[in-house]
Design an enzyme around this catalytic site. Structure first.
Site, PDB file in Angstrom:
ATOM      1  N   LYS A 107       0.857  -1.195   0.000  1.00  0.00           N
ATOM      2  CA  LYS A 107       0.000   0.000   0.000  1.00  0.00           C
ATOM      3  C   LYS A 107       0.880   1.228   0.000  1.00  0.00           C
ATOM      4  CE  LYS A 107       0.899   1.124   4.495  1.00  0.00           C
ATOM      5  NZ  LYS A 107       1.635   2.343   4.944  1.00  0.00           N
TER       6      LYS A 107
ATOM      7  N   PRO B 146       9.988  -4.532   0.855  1.00  0.00           N
ATOM      8  CA  PRO B 146      11.023  -4.289   1.857  1.00  0.00           C
ATOM      9  C   PRO B 146      10.419  -4.099   3.240  1.00  0.00           C
ATOM     10  CG  PRO B 146      10.620  -2.292   0.587  1.00  0.00           C
ATOM     11  CD  PRO B 146       9.833  -3.377  -0.075  1.00  0.00           C
ATOM     12  N   MET B 147      11.111  -4.610   4.254  1.00  0.00           N
ATOM     13  CA  MET B 147      10.679  -4.375   5.627  1.00  0.00           C
ATOM     14  C   MET B 147      11.136  -2.984   6.062  1.00  0.00           C
ATOM     15  SD  MET B 147      11.157  -8.101   7.460  1.00  0.00           S
ATOM     16  CE  MET B 147      12.843  -8.366   6.926  1.00  0.00           C
ATOM     17  N   GLY B 148      10.308  -2.330   6.870  1.00  0.00           N
ATOM     18  CA  GLY B 148      10.632  -0.980   7.313  1.00  0.00           C
ATOM     19  C   GLY B 148      10.534   0.050   6.223  1.00  0.00           C
ATOM     20  N   GLY B 149       9.755  -0.255   5.181  1.00  0.00           N
ATOM     21  CA  GLY B 149       9.665   0.653   4.044  1.00  0.00           C
ATOM     22  C   GLY B 149       8.405   1.485   3.992  1.00  0.00           C
ATOM     23  N   GLY B 150       7.451   1.223   4.877  1.00  0.00           N
ATOM     24  CA  GLY B 150       6.197   1.968   4.839  1.00  0.00           C
ATOM     25  C   GLY B 150       5.214   1.461   3.814  1.00  0.00           C
TER      26      GLY B 150
ATOM     27  N   GLY C 208       3.738  -1.567   4.123  1.00  0.00           N
ATOM     28  CA  GLY C 208       2.758  -2.421   4.789  1.00  0.00           C
ATOM     29  C   GLY C 208       2.945  -3.896   4.553  1.00  0.00           C
TER      30      GLY C 208
ATOM     31  N   SER D 171       1.936  -6.261   7.504  1.00  0.00           N
ATOM     32  CA  SER D 171       0.495  -6.170   7.729  1.00  0.00           C
ATOM     33  C   SER D 171      -0.279  -6.856   6.616  1.00  0.00           C
ATOM     34  CB  SER D 171       0.069  -4.697   7.828  1.00  0.00           C
ATOM     35  OG  SER D 171       0.630  -4.083   8.967  1.00  0.00           O
TER      36      SER D 171
ATOM     37  N   ASP E 203      -2.715  -1.268  10.401  1.00  0.00           N
ATOM     38  CA  ASP E 203      -2.900  -1.315   8.946  1.00  0.00           C
ATOM     39  C   ASP E 203      -3.538  -2.619   8.476  1.00  0.00           C
ATOM     40  OD1 ASP E 203      -1.698   1.139   8.767  1.00  0.00           O
ATOM     41  OD2 ASP E 203       0.172   0.411   7.911  1.00  0.00           O
TER      42      ASP E 203
END
Length: 290
Positions: A20, A103-107, A109, A112, A145
């Site tokens: 997202k 990617p993790m920590g990328g915003g 989601g 989630s 989220d």
């Protein structure tokens, strides 16, 4: 640099977990329990993790592949499956495999979305019969989220992000840049300089162009790779932060313009081109199983 996987190539037995974008994000207050009151707009994009589920008769939940930096017990897919078991009394289990493209920590989601896909898929595969509303209620403790991914529609969101109103948005093309850093959402929301008292706006204000992200100034100051990416995107009409980042994006009217910008990314940078979606591919997959 990698291009968006074609959803038409997704294996028939794989379940998609789309990314997202937060097209704007305002922080309008803080609750006594520490959670922040938000206004945001979610839209999906056609970049997805993929998950596979093999039903087990013994009730065991097992993640069959490693996810770097995430212990099995902490994995949101495992936690989601266990939550569905507890809520329904289901005696079945599942082997879960997740192909991480987000990617993790990328915003974006990713965790989630993986959790939501697990809830939706296993609700079908275990025949537990929960409604969309019941799944969304079950999803919220897993993360603010997660409900929007369960419901699968682009949405205007308020509260902590769980009060959702579906919206129809232009399904534009995006160039998403992945800076070389991991942004801690918790650290951003705890930062003393974070704006926490923005005036609420209406959906009409967003549609007229109010795309403020109240996390932007903190993330720019604390994460130099994000600042560098945003500076580069000024050549393409300006960049925006999704959630707390680290990913940033810019909007294009068509795919060719987005691809042209993508092809000029610095060679050492990561990014991809994706199209906005108002209807999640997860719901199409769910409907195949009904």
């Amino acid at each position: 640099m990698t291009l968006t996987p074609d959803l038409n190539q997704v294996a028939a037995n794989a379940w998609p977990a789309p990314a997202k974008l937060n097209l704007m994000l305002r922080i309008t207050g803080r609750r006594a329990n520490g959670y922040h009151e938000l206004q945001t707009v979610f839209q999906f994009i056609d970049r997805c993790d993929r998950l596979w589920f093999d039903v087990r008769a013994d009730g065991r939940i097992h993640r069959v592949n490693e996810v770097v930096g995430v212990a099995e017990a902490d994995d949101l897919t495992v936690r989601a499956a266990l939550a569905l078991q507890r809520a329904t009394g289901c005696g079945l289990g599942a082997d879960i495999r997740c192909e991480k493209n987000l990617p993790m920590g990328g915003g974006l989601g990713g965790g989630s979305s993986d959790a939501a896909t697990t809830l939706v898929a296993l609700n079908q595969l275990w025949n537990t019969g929960l409604s969309e509303d019941e799944l969304a209620t079950l999803a919220l403790p897993l993360g603010a989220d997660v409900p929007v991914f369960v419901r699968g529609r682009a949405a205007w969101a308020e509260g902590v992000g769980e009060e959702l109103m579906p919206v129809d948005l232009p399904e534009s093309w995006f160039l998403v840049v992945i800076p070389d850093c991991h942004v801690s959402t918790g650290a951003v929301f705890a930062h003393p300089q974070l704006t926490r008292n923005s005036n609420p706006i209406k959906l009409a204000d967003f549609l007229r162009g109010d795309i403020t992200n109240d996390c932007l100034s903190v993330v720019r100051s604390e994460y130099p790779p994000v600042e560098m990416a945003l500076h580069w995107l000024e050549h393409w009409g300006g960049g925006r932060l999704t959630g707390t980042g680290a990913c940033v994006f810019t909007v294009f009217d068509d795919r060719e313009l987005a691809l042209n910008a993508y092809q000029q990314l610095p060679a050492s940078w990561q990014g991809f081109v994706a199209q906005g979606l108002n209807y999640s591919p997860l719901l199409a997959k769910r409907d195949e199983h009904r």
